[in-house]
Design a protein around this motif. Sequence first.
Motif, short mmCIF file in Angstrom:
data_model
loop_
_atom_site.label_atom_id
_atom_site.label_comp_id
_atom_site.label_asym_id
_atom_site.label_seq_id
_atom_site.Cartn_x
_atom_site.Cartn_y
_atom_site.Cartn_z
N SER A 231 31.44 2.40 6.68
CA SER A 231 31.19 1.50 7.83
C SER A 231 30.04 0.55 7.57
N GLY A 232 29.26 0.80 6.51
CA GLY A 232 28.03 0.03 6.36
C GLY A 232 27.64 -0.17 4.91
N THR A 233 26.42 0.27 4.59
CA THR A 233 25.84 0.02 3.27
C THR A 233 26.71 0.55 2.14
N GLY A 234 27.21 1.74 2.33
CA GLY A 234 28.08 2.31 1.31
C GLY A 234 27.34 2.83 0.09
N SER A 235 26.11 3.27 0.27
CA SER A 235 25.39 3.75 -0.92
C SER A 235 25.98 5.06 -1.44
N ASN A 236 26.50 5.90 -0.57
CA ASN A 236 27.18 7.11 -1.06
C ASN A 236 28.47 6.76 -1.80
N MET A 237 29.20 5.80 -1.25
CA MET A 237 30.40 5.32 -1.94
C MET A 237 30.03 4.80 -3.32
N ASN B 120 33.43 14.96 4.22
CA ASN B 120 32.43 14.13 4.88
C ASN B 120 31.05 14.54 4.38
N ILE B 121 30.10 13.62 4.46
CA ILE B 121 28.70 14.00 4.24
C ILE B 121 27.94 13.75 5.52
N HIS B 122 27.10 14.71 5.88
CA HIS B 122 26.33 14.62 7.11
C HIS B 122 24.86 14.83 6.76
N GLN C 258 19.21 12.67 -2.15
CA GLN C 258 19.93 13.92 -2.43
C GLN C 258 21.42 13.77 -2.14
N GLU C 259 21.76 12.99 -1.10
CA GLU C 259 23.18 12.74 -0.80
C GLU C 259 23.87 12.14 -2.02
N HIS C 260 23.14 11.24 -2.70
CA HIS C 260 23.74 10.55 -3.84
C HIS C 260 23.97 11.48 -5.02
C1 GRF Z 1 24.29 8.65 5.19
O1 GRF Z 1 23.05 9.19 5.51
C2 GRF Z 1 25.38 9.57 5.62
O2 GRF Z 1 25.06 10.92 5.46
C3 GRF Z 1 25.49 9.23 7.07
O3 GRF Z 1 25.33 7.83 7.14
C4 GRF Z 1 24.58 7.40 6.00
C5 GRF Z 1 25.45 6.41 5.28
O4 GRF Z 1 24.80 5.79 4.24
N1 GRF Z 1 26.71 9.73 7.64
P1 GRF Z 1 25.61 4.91 3.19
O5 GRF Z 1 26.52 3.96 3.96
O6 GRF Z 1 26.42 5.84 2.30
O7 GRF Z 1 24.56 4.16 2.43
#
Ligand code: GRF
Length: 194
Positions: A9-15, A111-113, A177-179
């Motif tokens: 939906s936004g920045t997409g840094s995890n993507m 999903n990541i939370h 850490q998510e990354h």
């Molecule tokens: C992350 O913190 C994710 O856990 C949460 O929203 C943020 C999304 O960041 N649900 P990004 O778009 O992946 O940069």
Amino acid sequence: MQNVVILISGTGSNMAAIVQAAEAGKWSERLGAQVAAVISNKPDAKGLLFAKERGIATAVVEHTAYPSREAFDAALAQKIDEYQPALVVLAGFMRILTPAFVAHYAGRLLNIHPSLLPAFPGLHTHQRAIDAGCRFAGATVHQVTADLDAGPIVEQAVVPILPGDDADTLAARVLTQEHIIYPRAVETFLQKGM
Ligand code: GRF
């Protein structure tokens, strides 16, 4: 080929972290897997540019164009299914999904939370963790079920909450850490399923 479809939906840094892990780890050769498409519910999501620059298919399914959650989810699923995904990855995808959508992708939806679930499901996790006096925070990769932020846990990472932290500094520490854990969880799934 195992197709991965990532929803943002936004920045997409995890993507981006998952795409980079796929490139660096040669997922197509080693795992017969690829990030086939990145789909956003917002046309201005920054992550769409990143994906386009890497030659990944992108699509926008705007939730505002549909009269109901059910109608949006049906259109979204139709778009996702064009790629016959082995796995659908929610990466900062800020929509609550209907039970029908979740059922359609049962066993192949992650999903990541940004909290240590089951603590702090929902929004504003970092501020809530600080307000509660937690000494630790973190992130959780979990399977998606019909209950919000409540599916079986796949991966977690823990970070300290430091004196002087605010929601932004804590969010940044958690995000690093998510990354790490999200690409790892996706790779593990592609190796052996859930
Ligand atoms: C992350 O913190 C994710 O856990 C949460 O929203 C943020 C999304 O960041 N649900 P990004 O778009 O992946 O940069």
